[in-house]
Design an enzyme around this catalytic site. Structure first.
Site, mmCIF file in Angstrom:
data_model
loop_
_atom_site.group_PDB
_atom_site.id
_atom_site.type_symbol
_atom_site.label_atom_id
_atom_site.label_comp_id
_atom_site.label_asym_id
_atom_site.label_seq_id
_atom_site.Cartn_x
_atom_site.Cartn_y
_atom_site.Cartn_z
ATOM 1 C CB SER A 149 -0.908 0.022 1.241
ATOM 2 O OG SER A 149 -1.588 1.250 1.358
ATOM 3 C CE1 TYR A 162 -4.508 -1.905 4.982
ATOM 4 C CE2 TYR A 162 -3.467 0.143 4.326
ATOM 5 C CZ TYR A 162 -4.062 -1.062 3.992
ATOM 6 O OH TYR A 162 -4.198 -1.412 2.669
#
Length: 283
Positions: A149, A162
Site C-alpha cells: 500500500s 495498517y
C-alpha cells in the site's frame, strides 16, 4: 496473458481471492486458462467466487479450487499449499493479497493491532514461506506478488496499525526479491503491488457506487499485469485522482524527512505545509 508464467494450465494461488483485487486477478487468470486456487474466509463468499471462476475458466470447475484459509495461521497456509500441490502439482504464481483495514488508533485495543498485523503482514510471510520453497525446487519460472500500500510508504496519520503492516510488507518483499535473485537456479521473481484508490469492499465504507477518483479492481489488475510484463518490481498504481508524478513527489518528500532532518510526517505538519505544496509543484 502477456507474461509467460500467466499461461494455460499454469497454477495461480491468490489469497483474499473471493473479492476485490484478488477476485479480479483470479478471473483474469481463469479466463486465460490457468488453474486458479483462491483462499479466503466466509463460506458463501467462497462459494460465489468459485461459481464465477468456474464460469470464466475454459476447463470449468475442474480448474478451480476455493479454500477457507486464515492466512494469519502458518499451519493453515501450509495445509493449503499441500492441497494445491496435491491437486494441481505445484504453484506458478503466488499472490499474497489478503488484507483487512478495520481502522486503528495509536492507543487502541491491542487485539485490533494484533489482528491487522497477523493478516496483513504475517499473512504475506506465511504465504511466502509455505509456497516459495517448493516453487523454487520445481525449477520453473514463477511470480510472487505481494499486495502492499502507499500507506506503507508515506505512512499518513490516521491508521497506524495498517501503515505498520504495509510498511512491513514492503520491507519483506524487497528482501524476498534480493533473496530470490541470489538463489542459484531460481527463476522466481517477487513484485510489490502498490494499489492506488481502488473501489473494493475494503474501501467502500458504505458506498454502493464507485467514487469518480477510484479505479476498479479490474483496472488495477490490468495495470499490474502490464507492469509485471515490463519487469517492474514496484508496481506503483495511479488512480483517477492521483497520477504517478504526484505519488513520486509524495514519496520523495517522505524520504526527505530523514535526509533533511525534518519532523516525521512533515507533510501534515503546519510549519511545512507551504514547503510541501511548493515541492509538489517542483519548486
Amino acid at each position: 496473458m502477456p507474461h509467460p508464467v500467466m499461461s494455460p494450465n499454469h497454477v495461480a494461488v491468490i489469497t483474499g481471492g473471493a473479492s476485490g483485487i484478488g477476485l479480479a486477478a483470479a478471473l483474469r487468470f481463469a479466463k486465460a486458462g490457468m488453474k486458479v486456487c483462491i483462499a479466503d474466509l466466509g463460506d458463501e463468499r467462497l462459494k460465489d467466487a468459485a461459481a464465477k471462476l468456474s464460469s470464466a475458466a475454459p476447463g470449468g470447475a475442474a480448474d478451480i479450487m476455493a479454500s477457507a484459509v486464515d492466512v494469519s495461521r502458518a499451519d493453515a497456509v501450509a495445509d493449503f499449499e499441500a492441497a494445491v500441490a496435491k491437486r494441481f502439482g505445484g504453484t506458478d504464481i503466488l499472490m499474497n493479497n489478503a488484507g483487512i483495514q478495520p481502522g486503528s488508533t495509536m492507543f487502541g485495543p491491542s487485539d485490533n493491532w494484533q489482528r491487522i498485523l497477523a493478516v496483513n503482514l504475517w499473512g504475506v510471510i506465511n504465504g511466502t514461506q509455505a509456497f516459495a520453497p517448493n516453487m523454487i525446487k520445481r525449477g520453473r519460472p514463477g511470480l510472487i506478488i505481494n499486495t502492499g500500500s502507499k500507506q506503507g510508504i508515506t505512512t499518513p496519520p490516521g491508521d497506524p496499525a495498517y501503515n505498520v503492516s504495509k510498511a512491513g510488507v514492503k520491507a519483506f518483499t524487497e528482501a524476498l526479491q534480493h533473496e530470490l535473485r541470489n538463489t542459484d537456479g531460481c527463476s522466481i521473481t517477487a513484485h510489490l503491488m502498490i494499489p492506488g484508490f481502488v473501489f473494493t469492499g475494503l474501501t467502500a465504507r458504505g458506498r454502493t457506487e464507485k467514487p469518480a477518483g477510484a479505479w476498479t479492481s479490474e483496472q488495477t489488475v490490468d495495470f499490474m499485469i502490464e507492469r509485471i510484463e515490463a519487469g517492474d518490481f514496484y508496481i506503483l498504481c495511479p488512480d483517477n485522482d492521483v497520477p504517478r508524478a504526484l505519488d513520486e513527489r509524495r514519496i520523495l518528500w517522505a524520504a526527505g524527512d530523514i535526509v533533511e532532518n525534518r519532523p516525521p510526517l512533515s507533510r501534515w505538519h503546519k510549519d511545512y505545509s507551504d514547503a510541501f505544496a511548493a515541492f509538489v509543484k517542483g519548486k
